[in-house]
Scaffold this active site. Structure first.
Site, PDB file in Angstrom:
ATOM      1  N   ARG A 238       0.839  -1.193   0.000  1.00 54.36           N
ATOM      2  CA  ARG A 238       0.000   0.000   0.000  1.00 54.36           C
ATOM      3  C   ARG A 238       0.874   1.243   0.000  1.00 54.36           C
ATOM      4  O   ARG A 238       1.856   1.339   0.727  1.00 54.36           O
ATOM      5  CB  ARG A 238      -0.917   0.033   1.247  1.00 54.36           C
ATOM      6  CG  ARG A 238      -2.066  -0.967   1.196  1.00 54.36           C
ATOM      7  CD  ARG A 238      -3.121  -0.538   0.199  1.00 54.36           C
ATOM      8  NE  ARG A 238      -4.217  -1.492   0.099  1.00 54.36           N
ATOM      9  CZ  ARG A 238      -4.276  -2.480  -0.771  1.00 54.36           C
ATOM     10  NH1 ARG A 238      -3.285  -2.678  -1.621  1.00 54.36           N
ATOM     11  NH2 ARG A 238      -5.301  -3.295  -0.812  1.00 54.36           N
ATOM     12  N   GLU A 267      -2.772   7.963  -5.988  1.00 58.13           N
ATOM     13  CA  GLU A 267      -2.850   7.220  -7.252  1.00 58.13           C
ATOM     14  C   GLU A 267      -4.115   7.623  -8.010  1.00 58.13           C
ATOM     15  O   GLU A 267      -5.202   7.567  -7.438  1.00 58.13           O
ATOM     16  CB  GLU A 267      -2.860   5.711  -6.981  1.00 58.13           C
ATOM     17  CG  GLU A 267      -1.563   5.223  -6.358  1.00 58.13           C
ATOM     18  CD  GLU A 267      -1.617   3.751  -5.969  1.00 58.13           C
ATOM     19  OE1 GLU A 267      -0.560   3.166  -5.688  1.00 58.13           O
ATOM     20  OE2 GLU A 267      -2.745   3.177  -5.945  1.00 58.13           O
ATOM     21  N   HIS A 288       1.117   0.313 -10.017  1.00 60.43           N
ATOM     22  CA  HIS A 288       0.127  -0.473  -9.267  1.00 60.43           C
ATOM     23  C   HIS A 288      -0.397  -1.635 -10.116  1.00 60.43           C
ATOM     24  O   HIS A 288      -1.615  -1.833 -10.281  1.00 60.43           O
ATOM     25  CB  HIS A 288      -1.036   0.392  -8.793  1.00 60.43           C
ATOM     26  CG  HIS A 288      -1.717  -0.160  -7.570  1.00 60.43           C
ATOM     27  ND1 HIS A 288      -2.157   0.616  -6.537  1.00 60.43           N
ATOM     28  CD2 HIS A 288      -2.015  -1.444  -7.218  1.00 60.43           C
ATOM     29  CE1 HIS A 288      -2.720  -0.145  -5.603  1.00 60.43           C
ATOM     30  NE2 HIS A 288      -2.643  -1.408  -6.004  1.00 60.43           N
TER      31      HIS A 288
END
Length: 322
Positions: A238, A267, A288
């Site tokens: 994370r 993000e 990601h």
């Protein structure tokens, strides 16, 4: 009763999402902004909302009296106000253990690329250095084996355990720090260790933890300075677990040997994000995507509908609570 299902960000799941077996109305949007959430759910009279990363705040939930379930198309649920959902009797279910192959493989892709100096040597070739070399090979960046080195894991859920299995196959020693006791540590071939031990003695530190108030910025400047100078820091968990400004400073100063990240605090990141603009051969940033193999996405999509069908049958599963 016909359930009314609204998928707020369908384009975030690149897989075949089967429709639930019970009577329902299905509406999906490619993406949804935070300011569109209430209108889209309220206009459809949604009883079930599906979201991957679209937030649902306490204020949103207060305006959605028909909403009975939130199906999170991901493991992380920090974008949902869980306390407000629980107070309103809204069941929140998430996806679990779907990335047990893809994420550990991505973790080791980052580790191997950094330990073998792949980015640095590719840059050398593009600059014409090998072509001008007086030898058959090109030196200049130290290469280190994984065999015989130590991997330190923070977190030992399904993803941490799968990462440890790969590490052992490479001949690495694995030590683990986690809040829960590890009764099977010896059988798994790992050793429990203190936070300090993992931080200070590992050649590679890999994070496999959720983002909570307790884990936010768990690795900051004072932790980075305690790591080995030849250590790597890997974060496929994370954004927010690591102080990103402190990491950039540490990499520029040579405090640690390198870092591989798949997640950022914001993000998508703004153009001026400190790590987005860190052009160093010992730092690798991926967008990601550690979770996003085709196989993992299909597993996620199948489990998503399994969760919804279980709730509709009166036996909710993978329930997330505050």
């Amino acid at each position: 009763m016909t359930q009314r299902i609204v998928f707020l960000d369908r384009d975030s799941v690149i897989a075949n999402v089967r429709k639930p077996s019970f009577a329902h109305e299905w509406t999906e949007y490619p993406a949804t902004r935070a300011d569109q959430v209430v209108q889209r759910l309220r206009d459809m009279g949604a009883t079930i909302a599906i979201t991957n990363k679209v937030p649902l705040s306490a204020g949103d939930l207060a305006q959605l009296p028909d909403l009975k379930m939130i199906a999170v198309a991901a493991t992380g649920s920090n974008m949902i106000d869980l306390a407000a959902a629980t107070q309103r009797g809204i069941v929140v279910s998430n996806i679990r253990n779907y990335a047990v192959h893809t994420l550990p493989e991505h973790t080791f892709a980052l580790i191997l690329a950094l330990r073998r100096q792949l980015v640095a040597y590719r840059a050398d070739i593009e600059a014409g250095l090998w072509q001008k070399s007086q030898s058959f090979c090109l030196f200049g960046h130290p290469i280190a084996d994984l065999a015989g080195s130590r991997l330190g894991l923070f977190g030992y859920g399904a993803l941490g355990k799968a990462t440890a299995q790969i590490a052992r196959a490479f001949g690495m020693e694995v030590i683990v720090h986690t809040r829960s006791p590890l009764p099977d540590a010896a059988a798994d071939g790992v050793r429990e260790a203190s936070f300090d031990d993992v931080l200070e003695t590992s050649d590679v530190v890999s994070l496999h933890l959720p983002l909570t108030d307790k884990t936010r910025n768990m690795i900051s400047a004072k932790e980075l300075i305690r790591m080995k100078r030849n250590a790597l820091l890997i974060n496929t968990a994370r954004g927010g677990l690591v102080d990103e400004v402190a990491l950039a400073d540490a990499l520029r100063a040579g405090v640690i040997a390198g870092a591989g990240f798949d997640v950022l605090t914001t993000e998508p990141p703004p153009p001026d994000h400190v790590l987005l603009n860190l052009r160093l051969p010992n730092f690798i940033l991926t967008p990601h995507t550690a979770w996003a193999s085709a196989q993992a996405m299909q597993t996620l999509a199948d489990q998503l509908i399994d969760n919804i069908e279980a709730w509709a049958a009166g036996a909710p599963r993978n329930v997330v609570t505050p």
